[in-house]
Design a protein around this motif. Structure first.
Motif, short mmCIF file in Angstrom:
data_model
loop_
_atom_site.label_atom_id
_atom_site.label_comp_id
_atom_site.label_asym_id
_atom_site.label_seq_id
_atom_site.Cartn_x
_atom_site.Cartn_y
_atom_site.Cartn_z
N LEU A 34 0.84 -1.19 0.00
CA LEU A 34 0.00 0.00 0.00
C LEU A 34 0.88 1.24 0.00
O LEU A 34 1.74 1.40 0.86
N LEU A 35 0.64 2.14 -0.96
CA LEU A 35 1.46 3.33 -1.15
C LEU A 35 0.60 4.58 -0.99
O LEU A 35 -0.36 4.79 -1.73
N HIS A 36 0.95 5.41 -0.03
CA HIS A 36 0.14 6.55 0.40
C HIS A 36 0.24 7.74 -0.55
O HIS A 36 1.10 7.80 -1.44
N GLY A 37 -0.60 8.73 -0.29
CA GLY A 37 -0.59 9.97 -1.05
C GLY A 37 0.41 10.98 -0.51
O GLY A 37 1.10 10.75 0.49
N GLY A 38 0.49 12.13 -1.17
CA GLY A 38 1.42 13.17 -0.79
C GLY A 38 1.18 13.67 0.62
O GLY A 38 0.03 13.88 1.02
N PHE A 39 2.25 13.84 1.39
CA PHE A 39 2.24 14.29 2.78
C PHE A 39 1.61 13.26 3.73
O PHE A 39 1.33 13.59 4.88
N GLY A 40 1.39 12.05 3.25
CA GLY A 40 0.79 11.01 4.09
C GLY A 40 1.85 10.04 4.58
O GLY A 40 3.05 10.32 4.58
N SER A 41 1.39 8.89 5.02
CA SER A 41 2.28 7.81 5.46
C SER A 41 1.50 6.51 5.37
O SER A 41 0.31 6.50 5.04
N GLY A 42 2.16 5.41 5.71
CA GLY A 42 1.47 4.13 5.70
C GLY A 42 0.28 4.08 6.63
O GLY A 42 -0.66 3.31 6.40
N GLU A 43 0.30 4.92 7.67
CA GLU A 43 -0.83 4.97 8.60
C GLU A 43 -2.13 5.37 7.92
O GLU A 43 -3.22 5.10 8.43
N SER A 44 -2.02 6.04 6.76
CA SER A 44 -3.22 6.49 6.05
C SER A 44 -4.14 5.34 5.67
O SER A 44 -5.33 5.56 5.41
N PHE A 45 -3.59 4.12 5.62
CA PHE A 45 -4.37 2.98 5.16
C PHE A 45 -5.06 2.22 6.29
O PHE A 45 -5.65 1.16 6.05
N ALA A 46 -5.00 2.75 7.51
CA ALA A 46 -5.63 2.06 8.64
C ALA A 46 -7.11 1.76 8.37
O ALA A 46 -7.57 0.64 8.67
N PRO A 47 -7.90 2.70 7.79
CA PRO A 47 -9.31 2.38 7.52
C PRO A 47 -9.48 1.23 6.54
O PRO A 47 -10.37 0.38 6.71
N LEU A 48 -8.64 1.17 5.51
CA LEU A 48 -8.74 0.08 4.54
C LEU A 48 -8.38 -1.26 5.16
O LEU A 48 -9.04 -2.26 4.93
N ILE A 49 -7.33 -1.27 5.95
CA ILE A 49 -6.91 -2.52 6.60
C ILE A 49 -7.98 -2.98 7.58
O ILE A 49 -8.34 -4.16 7.64
N ALA A 50 -8.51 -2.02 8.36
CA ALA A 50 -9.57 -2.35 9.31
C ALA A 50 -10.84 -2.79 8.59
O ALA A 50 -11.64 -3.55 9.14
N GLY A 51 -11.01 -2.32 7.34
CA GLY A 51 -12.20 -2.69 6.56
C GLY A 51 -12.12 -4.06 5.94
O GLY A 51 -13.00 -4.44 5.16
N GLY A 52 -11.08 -4.82 6.28
CA GLY A 52 -11.00 -6.20 5.82
C GLY A 52 -10.01 -6.45 4.71
O GLY A 52 -9.89 -7.58 4.24
N LEU A 53 -9.29 -5.40 4.28
CA LEU A 53 -8.37 -5.59 3.16
C LEU A 53 -7.23 -6.54 3.52
O LEU A 53 -6.67 -7.20 2.66
N GLY A 54 -6.88 -6.62 4.82
CA GLY A 54 -5.79 -7.48 5.23
C GLY A 54 -6.20 -8.87 5.64
O GLY A 54 -5.36 -9.67 6.06
N GLU A 55 -7.47 -9.19 5.48
CA GLU A 55 -7.95 -10.49 5.91
C GLU A 55 -7.38 -11.60 5.03
O GLU A 55 -7.57 -11.62 3.81
N GLY A 56 -6.64 -12.53 5.64
CA GLY A 56 -6.08 -13.65 4.90
C GLY A 56 -4.96 -13.28 3.96
O GLY A 56 -4.63 -14.04 3.05
N ARG A 57 -4.35 -12.13 4.18
CA ARG A 57 -3.35 -11.64 3.23
C ARG A 57 -2.24 -10.89 3.97
O ARG A 57 -2.48 -10.24 4.98
#
Length: 270
Positions: A34-57
């Motif tokens: 997962l690659l974040h937007g400008g002025f962001g960081s990897g933390e920006s993807f917390a909602p996606l990961i919490a939304g199930g994107l990391g399930e089984g992966r």
């Protein structure tokens, strides 16, 4: 902290998901970067990961050059081409044969460059809110990019972007350097239409219905990937490998928080 020494820099990354390296269980799915937007960081993807994107992966977030916990490289301009090489080097560093990539905005440009420059490392590609050409943005967006410079750093200290940077950066005093480098990169003209059209990996294009990118350009990008050119037939046999998703009720600035994004991406990756 997990850093990878690649291309003369220390690239920060984190492992997430129920199948992260070193955790019990196995998965046949390729790792997802997962690659974040400008002025962001990897933390920006917390909602996606919490939304199930990391399930089984196995999911890996990356802080790109000068962002988050990754220090900048003195004397090195910030370009999506160079950051694409950084991410490719990280994939090799981690011993990953092929990865799925998802990038948002600046991160989407970086993900696209990984696929263009190192297509052998990419399984599937998700590009969120990114045009294939600079003029794919609405004219007022490019006008704002043209006016931005390092001098905006002080004004931006009142923003959530600076609060994130101040909390994570190894050298918070380098904030003006980051603003200046991102601004210089955003002022550069580019046209990747031929390179994107030549990709052989399946691509999911995701935009907001109130994006900063012109809807006509969204359709143009999908056509570059073989989409929207003909009826696929009653059995769907003529459907292209790539897909187009338009998230309703969202803009470029809040698209990453839409509850519709994670299931849209998960369906494509599976």
């Amino acid at each position: 902290m997990p850093y990878a020494d690649v291309n003369g820099m220390s690239l920060y990354f984190e492992e997430h998901g129920s199948a992260a390296a070193g955790t019990p269980g196995t998965t046949t799915e390729p790792p997802l970067l997962l690659l974040h937007g400008g002025f962001g960081s990897g933390e920006s993807f917390a909602p996606l990961i919490a939304g199930g994107l990391g399930e089984g992966r196995r999911v890996i977030t990356v802080d790109l050059q000068g962002h988050g916990r990754t220090p900048d490289v003195a004397g090195r301009p910030m370009t999506m081409e160079a950051m694409g090489d950084d991410v490719a080097a990280l994939i090799k560093h981690l011993g990953i044969e092929k990865a799925d990539l998802l990038g948002y905005s600046l991160g989407a440009g970086t993900a696209a460059r990984v696929a263009v420059q190192h297509e052998e490392l990419v399984n599937r590609l998700v590009l969120v809110s990114m045009p294939a050409r600079r003029d794919g943005w609405f004219p007022d967006v490019t006008a704002q990019m043209d006016q931005m410079s390092e001098s905006a750093a002080e004004f931006l200290k009142d923003s959530p972007m600076y609060a994130l940077y101040e909390r994570l950066a190894p050298r918070p005093e380098d904030w003006p350097v980051l603003v200046g480098k991102v601004a210089a990169m955003n002022r550069q003209d580019y046209d990747w239409t031929d390179e994107i059209a030549a990709l052989s990996v399946p691509v999911l294009l995701v935009f907001a219905d109130a994006d900063g990118i012109r809807p006509a350009h969204m359709a143009e990008m999908f056509a570059l990937l073989g989409g929207g050119l003909k009826d696929p037939g009653w059995d769907g046999g003529g459907r292209p490998a790539s897909r187009l998703g338009v998230i309703p009720g969202a803009s470029h600035y809040d698209l990453m928080f839409s509850p519709l994004l994670a299931p849209t991406v998960r369906s494509f990756l599976q």
